[in-house]
Design a protein around this motif. Structure first.
Motif, PDB file in Angstrom:
ATOM      1  N   SER A   1       0.940  -1.142  -0.078  1.00 48.13           N
ATOM      2  CA  SER A   1       0.157  -0.111   0.028  1.00 48.13           C
ATOM      3  C   SER A   1       1.095   1.276   0.124  1.00 48.13           C
ATOM      4  O   SER A   1       0.739   2.157  -0.799  1.00 48.13           O
TER       5      SER A   1
ATOM      6  N   VAL B   1      -4.330   5.753   0.954  1.00 49.54           N
ATOM      7  CA  VAL B   1      -5.315   5.223  -0.226  1.00 49.54           C
ATOM      8  C   VAL B   1      -6.442   6.067  -0.484  1.00 49.54           C
ATOM      9  O   VAL B   1      -6.598   6.153  -1.697  1.00 49.54           O
TER      10      VAL B   1
ATOM     11  N   ILE C   1      -5.246  -2.824  -3.211  1.00 47.78           N
ATOM     12  CA  ILE C   1      -3.841  -3.213  -3.499  1.00 47.78           C
ATOM     13  C   ILE C   1      -3.780  -4.221  -4.450  1.00 47.78           C
ATOM     14  O   ILE C   1      -4.518  -5.280  -4.718  1.00 47.78           O
TER      15      ILE C   1
END
Lengths: 361, 365
Positions: B156, B233, B253
């Motif tokens: 990530s 993210v 991911i």
């Protein structure tokens, strides 16, 4: 006692075998979803379904295209379920294409379904289809071994690594739709003859497409967005004219707000590259001028791109977020930024290092 | 360093994304999440270290044995019952959440009852294992899961799309008075293992208490991973829209060159293992607490004790199944919140009673 337990367990297993699980041959795998503006209803949803074949070979990919209009995406898909004989499996959809007409208003509403609905991958690619998503999905490239695979390869950078193709994921697009100080974008797919042409990017404010970048700007935009090298720059500074192939690129920026004077954005970039195509540069001449010419070209094109975006108040590179992340005024920062961005000056400083003149001198 | 004890501490930390802990903090990101975790780390670590300190004084006894020896029974049995209930409810909440998450991400058309049943069978069965078997299992499953989890974190963070600016945005909201509730919730990371201190293997002490520093350190690392990565993210706004934030973060991911493209499947596998470990450990200890509290006075044969333990686990399984059947997501979320508060209070009372009992017994020596 133990034996009894084991027998009971087996009986239980027999009981639970027939629920929910459907074999692969009773499923239709959706590889791509296209959403257009409907003629009668709000949406026209197109699904590209893969038809598995025993032999996988180029150009032999089989697929079925189905579409239906509905006032919501889920309604259209509900209707589509009645048209096919197998279970629709959306969990394998790798790309969603939004028609151009639909991207003209309230894009955030259209994306609610994709995020809310279970089973849609967050790492799905999103793109804008010109003129419509259905036209894009109707095309199957000659080289395709599996339906829809050429688009997936293009955006995944697993096959081609084009400097024109920007990649956007569903989760990132959703982030940008909501984030303050960071705006959404999408790559634009068009059909040209028998192939796809993907060399533009569409920039959104939070609701609709505001700016369509041309291929050159898209290339620069991608370099800035993904910090990716491996692209070419045409340098045209009298008397030099050559193509620089960028091998290595690094940049950082900061937003400076001096107490007296206009706020500006300072962008410093370091580029390493080799000359790729030229009849004007000479190995034994001073390379300083060659580098200087490339610097000027790059500075000009970056500045042009940034000014184009700021004229439309678009911020896909997250300048606003950087501004807010580096200040400590809480909620007030966002209001400050909105007044700063329209008058923000751009100071671009590029340092080019020429590593070679290619295979010939 | 006793690695079984570390394992128990670790399991309580790792289970946090399943019991919505990151979500509680993400929802409060602009209203004091960061100061809350700092305060929670301080209170939680102090409570745990005090607890470990008193356990060390009693030379390798489990908390059950210490209570039996040194706490008067009128205090002892209500404590046992409370600990048992909070421990059991924790396991049941994890089980229900995990079944609904698994259903969503693996087979949405599946009947949730089947999954519940599978998890219940696995959890209930392993809760009836001997403490040794559980500890051995925990040891190597953690060794397998933790590197995978770190790998996902690394994937990530190393993504070019990961936005550090969104993480840095949170620095504006450090000087805000946090709510008490959030401190109670956050302290779970640091004190979650206390009710698991019934395993003989984990209670062995060598010379010093030098492992105590691991609790704040590991807790803060685990918290930072689970709290900050979603911001990078999903940004500062979209992050609060996701119900199961870590499922969605793991689904963001992409492992391009791996055998599995979607990170969420690795995450799911890891969390199925960790959840089952947590369920079996918390149910084992819940049964142990209950039996020691209620049956303390009567002396039963080992066979009969075993029968009673089985009965307890079966009852727990049935209640958890009913819970999974009737509760919707909103109720589950609220219930988890109240469970955090209840657990905090019960833990503090336990540590206080045990701590002062051990201290008194030392003085009287």
């Amino acid at each position: 006692m133990k034996k009894l337990m084991i027998i009971m367990l087996f009986l239980l297993l027999i009981n639970i075998s027939g629920c929910g699980f459907k074999d692969i041959d009773k499923r239709f795998l959706v590889v791509a979803i296209g959403v257009d503006k409907g003629e009668v209803k709000k949406y026209n949803v197109t699904l590209k379904l893969i038809i598995p074949t025993a032999l996988v070979s180029p150009g032999q990919s089989k697929y079925q295209l189905i579409h239906y209009e509905g006032d919501s995406i889920s309604e259209a898909i509900e209707y589509l379920r009645s048209e096919i004989d197998k279970q629709l499996d959306l969990g394998h959809a790798k790309i969603t294409i939004i028609g151009e007409a639909l991207a003209q208003d309230q894009i955030s509403n259209h994306f609610d379904w994709f995020i809310r609905r279970r089973g849609i991958q967050r790492i799905e690619y999103v793109a804008l289809g010109q003129p419509s998503a259905k036209d894009i999905l109707s095309l199957s490239q000659q080289s395709e071994r599996l339906a829809g695979n050429s688009l997936i390869l293009s955006f995944g950078h697993e096959g081609t690594e084009s400097s024109f193709i920007v990649t956007e994921y569903l989760y990132d697009f959703y982030e940008r739709l909501l984030e303050k100080g960071k705006d959404p974008f999408m790559p634009v797919i068009r059909v040209r003859g028998d192939t796809y042409e993907i060399n533009k990017a569409a920039l959104f404010d939070k609701e609709q497409v505001k700016l369509m970048l041309d291929p050159n700007d898209t290339r620069m935009f991608k370099a800035l967005l993904m910090k990716k090298s491996n692209f070419e720059v045409r340098v045209k500074e009298d008397p030099l004219e050559y193509t620089l192939s960028v091998q290595h690129l690094r940049y950082h920026f900061k937003i400076v707000t001096p107490s007296n004077g206009d706020p500006y954005l300072q962008l410093d970039m370091k580029v390493k590259g080799i000359a790729e195509e030229s009849d004007t540069i000479q190995f034994h001449e001073s390379w300083n001028e060659i580098e200087r010419a490339a610097e000027q070209s790059l500075e000009r094109s970056i500045k042009q791109l940034l000014e184009k975006m700021s004229a439309q108040q678009l911020d896909p590179l997250g300048f606003g977020l950087r501004y807010m992340a580096t200040r400590h005024d809480g909620e007030k920062e966002w209001e400050d930024w909105q007044s700063i961005y329209p008058k923000l000056q751009f100071r671009v400083n590029v340092k080019v290092t020429l590593e070679g003149t290619g295979e010939i001198n | 360093m006793n690695h079984y004890r570390l394992g128990l501490i670790g399991i309580a930390m790792l289970i946090t994304p399943i019991v919505y802990l990151p979500r509680f903090f993400i929802e409060a990101r602009f209203t004091g999440a960061i100061p809350a975790i700092i305060l929670a780390a301080m209170t939680g670590s102090l409570i745990s270290i005090w607890f470990l300190h008193s356990m060390k004084q009693s030379r390798g006894l489990t908390v059950l044995e210490v209570i039996k020896k040194q706490v008067p029974s009128y205090l002892g049995w209500p404590l046992h019952v409370c600990m048992s209930i909070t421990g059991y409810v924790g396991g049941a909440l994890v089980l229900i959440t995990m079944s609904s998450v698994t259903m969503r991400f693996i087979n949405p058309t599946m009947d949730i009852h089947v999954l519940l049943l599978c998890f219940l069978l696995a959890g209930g069965w392993s809760a009836l294992r001997s403490s040794r078997a559980l500890m051995f299992g925990m040891e190597y499953w953690i060794l397998l899961c933790v590197p995978l989890l770190f790998f996902l974190w690394f994937k990530s963070v190393s993504n070019t799309m990961f936005d550090w600016d969104a993480v840095l945005m949170l620095t504006d909201y450090v000087k805000i008075t946090p709510s008490w509730q959030l401190i109670f919730v956050g302290s779970f990371i640091f004190t979650g293992f206390i009710s698991f201190y019934v395993f003989k293997e984990a209670a062995k002490w060598q010379a010093s208490i030098h492992e105590a520093w691991m609790i704040p350190l590991a807790g803060v690392i685990v918290f930072c991973g689970f709290f900050f990565i979603p911001f990078g993210v999903h940004g500062t706004q979209a992050v609060e829209h996701y119900n199961y934030i870590w499922m969605n973060t793991a689904d963001s991911i992409q492992l391009k060159h791996g055998m599995i493209e979607r990170g969420v499947f690795i995450y799911l596998a890891v969390y199925m293992i960790i959840s089952l470990l947590f369920i079996s450990i918390s149910w084992y200890s819940a049964a142990a607490w209950l039996m020691n509290g209620v049956l303390a006075s009567a002396a039963y044969s080992p066979k009969k004790t075993r029968r009673i333990q089985q009965l307890v686990v079966v009852v727990m399984t049935v209640v958890a199944f009913a819970g999974g059947h009737y509760m919707n997501e909103q109720q589950l979320f609220l219930f988890t919140k109240y469970w955090f508060f209840a657990r905090f209070i019960v833990d503090v009372i336990l540590v206080w009673i045990v701590g002062s009992a051990v201290k008194r017994s030392k003085l009287s020596l």
